[in-house]
Structures are given as structure tokens and as C-alpha cells.
Motif scaffolding. Structure first.
Motif, mmCIF file in Angstrom:
data_model
loop_
_atom_site.group_PDB
_atom_site.id
_atom_site.type_symbol
_atom_site.label_atom_id
_atom_site.label_comp_id
_atom_site.label_asym_id
_atom_site.label_seq_id
_atom_site.Cartn_x
_atom_site.Cartn_y
_atom_site.Cartn_z
ATOM 1 N N PRO A 199 -48.817 -4.532 -21.275
ATOM 2 C CA PRO A 199 -48.767 -4.254 -22.596
ATOM 3 C C PRO A 199 -47.217 -4.008 -21.512
ATOM 4 C CG PRO A 199 -51.041 -4.134 -21.896
ATOM 5 C CD PRO A 199 -50.136 -3.986 -20.474
ATOM 6 N N ASP A 200 -46.598 -3.374 -21.472
ATOM 7 C CA ASP A 200 -44.917 -2.497 -22.105
ATOM 8 C C ASP A 200 -44.254 -3.802 -21.584
ATOM 9 O OD1 ASP A 200 -45.791 -2.522 -18.741
ATOM 10 O OD2 ASP A 200 -44.263 -1.747 -18.237
ATOM 11 N N THR A 201 -44.583 -4.509 -20.698
ATOM 12 C CA THR A 201 -43.225 -5.730 -20.904
ATOM 13 C C THR A 201 -43.724 -6.686 -22.007
ATOM 14 O OG1 THR A 201 -45.021 -6.889 -19.325
ATOM 15 C CG2 THR A 201 -43.345 -5.778 -18.437
ATOM 16 N N LEU A 202 -45.020 -6.623 -22.525
ATOM 17 C CA LEU A 202 -45.295 -7.565 -23.314
ATOM 18 C C LEU A 202 -44.452 -6.726 -24.767
ATOM 19 C CD1 LEU A 202 -46.180 -10.335 -25.338
ATOM 20 C CD2 LEU A 202 -48.602 -8.121 -25.794
ATOM 21 N N VAL A 203 -44.214 -5.760 -25.331
ATOM 22 C CA VAL A 203 -43.792 -4.425 -26.020
ATOM 23 C C VAL A 203 -42.002 -5.073 -25.626
ATOM 24 C CG1 VAL A 203 -43.264 -2.804 -27.146
ATOM 25 C CG2 VAL A 203 -45.986 -3.030 -26.129
ATOM 26 N N LYS A 204 -41.888 -5.001 -24.421
ATOM 27 C CA LYS A 204 -40.520 -4.578 -24.961
ATOM 28 C C LYS A 204 -39.910 -6.306 -24.314
ATOM 29 C CE LYS A 204 -40.298 -1.306 -20.883
ATOM 30 N NZ LYS A 204 -39.829 -0.797 -19.943
ATOM 31 N N SER A 205 -41.149 -7.284 -24.875
ATOM 32 C CA SER A 205 -40.286 -8.329 -24.826
ATOM 33 C C SER A 205 -40.232 -8.524 -26.046
ATOM 34 C CB SER A 205 -40.911 -9.916 -23.566
ATOM 35 O OG SER A 205 -41.381 -9.375 -22.946
ATOM 36 N N LEU A 206 -40.887 -8.533 -26.949
ATOM 37 C CA LEU A 206 -40.533 -9.013 -28.151
ATOM 38 C C LEU A 206 -39.609 -7.596 -29.279
ATOM 39 C CD1 LEU A 206 -44.475 -8.994 -29.189
ATOM 40 C CD2 LEU A 206 -43.464 -10.352 -28.796
ATOM 41 N N LEU A 207 -39.812 -6.552 -28.391
ATOM 42 C CA LEU A 207 -38.461 -5.771 -29.623
ATOM 43 C C LEU A 207 -37.516 -5.343 -28.624
ATOM 44 C CD1 LEU A 207 -40.508 -2.253 -29.936
ATOM 45 C CD2 LEU A 207 -40.318 -4.283 -30.714
ATOM 46 N N PHE A 208 -36.878 -6.827 -28.004
ATOM 47 C CA PHE A 208 -35.638 -7.416 -27.204
ATOM 48 C C PHE A 208 -35.444 -6.151 -26.079
ATOM 49 C CE2 PHE A 208 -36.029 -9.743 -31.275
ATOM 50 C CZ PHE A 208 -36.214 -10.736 -31.049
ATOM 51 N N ILE A 209 -36.271 -5.135 -24.989
ATOM 52 C CA ILE A 209 -34.801 -4.376 -24.541
ATOM 53 C C ILE A 209 -35.438 -4.484 -23.728
ATOM 54 C CG2 ILE A 209 -35.915 -1.919 -24.071
ATOM 55 C CD1 ILE A 209 -37.508 -1.185 -26.327
ATOM 56 N N PRO A 210 -34.681 -4.943 -22.656
ATOM 57 C CA PRO A 210 -33.786 -5.213 -21.365
ATOM 58 C C PRO A 210 -35.106 -4.786 -20.678
ATOM 59 C CG PRO A 210 -31.614 -5.053 -22.745
ATOM 60 C CD PRO A 210 -33.129 -4.441 -23.135
ATOM 61 N N HIS A 211 -35.690 -4.903 -19.769
ATOM 62 C CA HIS A 211 -35.974 -4.287 -18.545
ATOM 63 C C HIS A 211 -36.659 -5.368 -17.538
ATOM 64 C CE1 HIS A 211 -38.894 -7.013 -21.083
ATOM 65 N NE2 HIS A 211 -39.976 -7.780 -19.608
ATOM 66 N N PHE A 212 -37.175 -5.145 -16.246
ATOM 67 C CA PHE A 212 -37.098 -5.869 -15.013
ATOM 68 C C PHE A 212 -38.279 -6.797 -15.345
ATOM 69 C CE2 PHE A 212 -34.090 -2.887 -13.746
ATOM 70 C CZ PHE A 212 -33.101 -3.764 -12.826
ATOM 71 N N SER A 213 -38.109 -8.367 -14.996
ATOM 72 C CA SER A 213 -39.628 -8.731 -15.144
ATOM 73 C C SER A 213 -40.632 -8.600 -13.966
ATOM 74 C CB SER A 213 -38.968 -10.296 -14.506
ATOM 75 O OG SER A 213 -40.166 -11.029 -14.538
ATOM 76 N N ASN A 214 -41.733 -8.491 -14.566
ATOM 77 C CA ASN A 214 -42.943 -8.248 -13.293
ATOM 78 C C ASN A 214 -43.164 -10.026 -12.697
ATOM 79 O OD1 ASN A 214 -43.442 -5.544 -13.582
ATOM 80 N ND2 ASN A 214 -45.291 -6.290 -15.336
ATOM 81 N N SER A 215 -42.818 -10.963 -13.282
ATOM 82 C CA SER A 215 -43.359 -12.220 -12.462
ATOM 83 C C SER A 215 -41.840 -12.907 -11.660
ATOM 84 C CB SER A 215 -43.446 -12.870 -14.116
ATOM 85 O OG SER A 215 -44.031 -12.616 -14.628
ATOM 86 N N PHE A 216 -40.718 -12.605 -12.395
ATOM 87 C CA PHE A 216 -39.249 -12.447 -11.315
ATOM 88 C C PHE A 216 -38.513 -11.109 -11.185
ATOM 89 C CE2 PHE A 216 -40.296 -15.803 -14.432
ATOM 90 C CZ PHE A 216 -40.672 -16.971 -13.556
#
Length: 304
Positions: A52-69
Motif C-alpha cells: 500500500p505505501d509504495t502504491l501511494v508513493k508511486s501515484l504521488l510521485f514520492i521517491p522511494h526505494f523499490s521493494n521489487s528492485f
């Protein structure tokens, strides 16, 4: 951005609204599509980890470390990593629009240089946000503004021979940058030379319907190519079990370029353009001031 905001009447809020309406709809749509497909067909998205947090950050263009990579500062829709930089640039650009016209380019360039300087003096930062907002990539935006201002003021004119030489040298720097000292700044120099040269070559202004369509669809191509390449990779393994060879590489490269272009153009025609039209009409309809709430400005002859 430097060219389109030179005219009077461009407000910071209006600028940001136009940028958001241009960038957000297709990006959100494709991000949610990818997440939906990953939830329904997880076997096709083995590397995608949705939280949920990475989805929200992705949609809001908030840089974050990827859980996938791990270690990569990427959104769920990986090609959108550059949008984190772009949206930050748009925000800084909008703030600079509060300044007088002549001061805006200088203020923006100084801001970008100071941010990159902070990374150089105090970095590297462990925070994803600080890493992105102080990255040397910000200098590309500053360079674009400088080129735009020089071109608009007529101070960027060079001869045809010099323009072609700039394009050739720029391409060389971009291709050989990993083997030359000065990374990552050689990328800026190479890209800048190519742009300066292209702006001064007469054939760059010739009308061409196919290239115009390609340019119009560039955003769709940019966001959809990850889907297209994924589908092509599955088909490639089933239909063309080539062994690694030059022939296989040429066929794959050709199929990828054609496939990504066709898929992107179709997405532009059938998705991006209609969606942007609907969103723009909705925004203008719901946010247009009502006649009763509009105060008529005084005429020139009325008392003040």
C-alpha cells in the motif's frame, strides 16, 4: 517549459494544473492496470512486490526505494522513475514563476546547482527523497532552461556545419561516455550539443506527419514500452527460440522498436488523447467560476 512560459499570463497554479492534467491521467491508469494485472496474474509479474505505501508513493510521485528492485529508487511502474524528477522540476519551476520574468531562469538554474552542490558536499544521502532532489540529473533541467532561453532570444544561432558537428560530437559523447572521464557530466554535454545542433539544422523544421505523430505519442510510448517488451519477451521465447547471435539481436531489436512504437501510438490514439480530453473538460466544467461569483473589474473611467 522555458519556451512555453515566456508569454505573459502564465501563473504558478495554472502551470502546475496543466502539468498535472498532462502527466497524471495516463500514468495513474497504467500504474493501476499493472497492479491489477499483478494481483490477478501474479505468475506474470514475479518481480513485482506491491505494498500500500509504495502504491501511494508511486501515484504521488514520492521517491522511494523499490521493494521489487532493492537499492533502486523506482516506482511500481518502473519507467515512471523519471517522472519523480520531472514533477519536482515542475514544482521548482512553478515557484520561480512568482519572480519577475527576467529573474526566473537564473533563479531556477541557481536552485538546481545548489541542490546538486548539497549532494556533492554532504551526500550521498540514505534518504530516497534527498537522493533524488539533489541528484546531478537535476542539471539536465537547468541545461534545458538555459538552451531554451538562449534559443528564444536568438543567441543560439550557428552555421549549418557547426550544427552538424555539434550533433556528431554530442552523439559520440553519449555513446562513449562510459569509457571517458567526466561521468555523469558527459551525458549533459552530449545531450546539450545534440539539442543545440538540432535547433540549428534546417531539416529539423520540415513538416512530417509521421514524425509529428511519433512526437505526439512519445509519452504513451515511454510509459507503455515496459508492457510491450514484456509481451514480446513471452512471444519471443515461444515463437523464435533463437540462440544468442547477431541475427537474433537484430531481429529482437527491430521487433522491439516497431512493437513499442505501434503500441505507444495506439495507446495515444485510443487511451491517452481521449482520457486527457475527458479530464480537461471535466476540470474546466467543475472548476469554472460561476457568473454570480465573478466580480466584474472596474472600467478605466470608473472611480477606484
Amino acid at each position: 517549459m522555458a519556451m512555453t512560459t515566456r508569454r505573459n499570463g502564465v501563473t504558478p497554479v495554472g502551470f502546475m494544473v496543466r502539468r498535472i492534467l498532462r502527466v497524471l491521467p495516463l500514468y495513474w491508469l497504467l500504474t493501476l492496470l499493472m497492479v491489477g494485472c499483478a494481483l490477478m496474474m501474479p505468475s506474470l509479474f514475479n518481480t513485482l512486490v506491491v505494498a500500500p505505501d509504495t502504491l501511494v508513493k508511486s501515484l504521488l510521485f514520492i521517491p522511494h526505494f523499490s521493494n521489487s528492485f532493492p537499492g533502486a529508487i523506482w516506482p511500481l511502474l518502473v519507467p515512471g522513475w523519471t517522472l519523480n524528477y520531472e514533477m519536482f522540476f515542475y514544482l521548482v519551476f512553478a515557484v520561480c514563476l512568482f519572480l519577475p520574468r527576467d529573474l526566473r531562469p537564473t533563479a531556477l538554474v541557481i536552485t538546481m546547482v545548489l541542490l546538486v552542490g548539497a549532494n556533492y558536499c554532504f551526500g550521498p544521502f540514505s534518504s530516497a527523497i534527498l537522493s533524488v532532489y539533489t541528484s546531478p540529473l537535476l542539471l539536465e533541467f537547468a541545461l534545458g532552461v538555459i538552451i531554451g532561453e538562449l534559443y528564444a532570444s536568438g543567441r543560439l544561432k550557428v552555421s549549418r556545419g557547426a550544427a552538424l558537428s555539434a550533433i556528431a560530437l554530442g552523439c559520440y559523447l553519449l555513446l562513449a561516455r562510459k569509457h571517458l572521464p567526466g561521468m555523469p557530466y558527459l551525458s549533459f554535454a552530449g545531450a546539450g550539443l545534440v539539442i543545440v545542433g538540432a535547433l540549428n539544422v534546417s531539416f529539423g523544421n520540415l513538416p512530417n506527419r509521421w514524425l509529428q505523430t511519433l512526437g505526439d505519442a512519445s509519452y504513451s510510448i515511454y510509459l507503455t514500452h515496459i508492457f510491450t517488451l514484456g509481451a514480446l519477451r513471452v512471444l519471443w521465447g515461444r515463437l523464435y527460440p533463437f540462440q544468442p547471435s547477431l541475427e537474433a539481436a537484430i531481429v529482437w531489436l527491430s521487433a522491439s522498436l516497431i512493437g513499442c512504437t505501434v503500441a505507444g501510438v495506439l495507446c495515444y490514439w485510443w487511451v491517452e488523447k481521449p482520457v486527457n480530453t475527458i479530464v480537461s473538460r471535466w476540470f474546466k466544467r467543475d472548476f469554472k467560476p460561476q457568473p454570480s461569483s465573478v466580480i466584474n473589474p472596474p472600467s478605466e473611467s470608473s472611480p477606484r
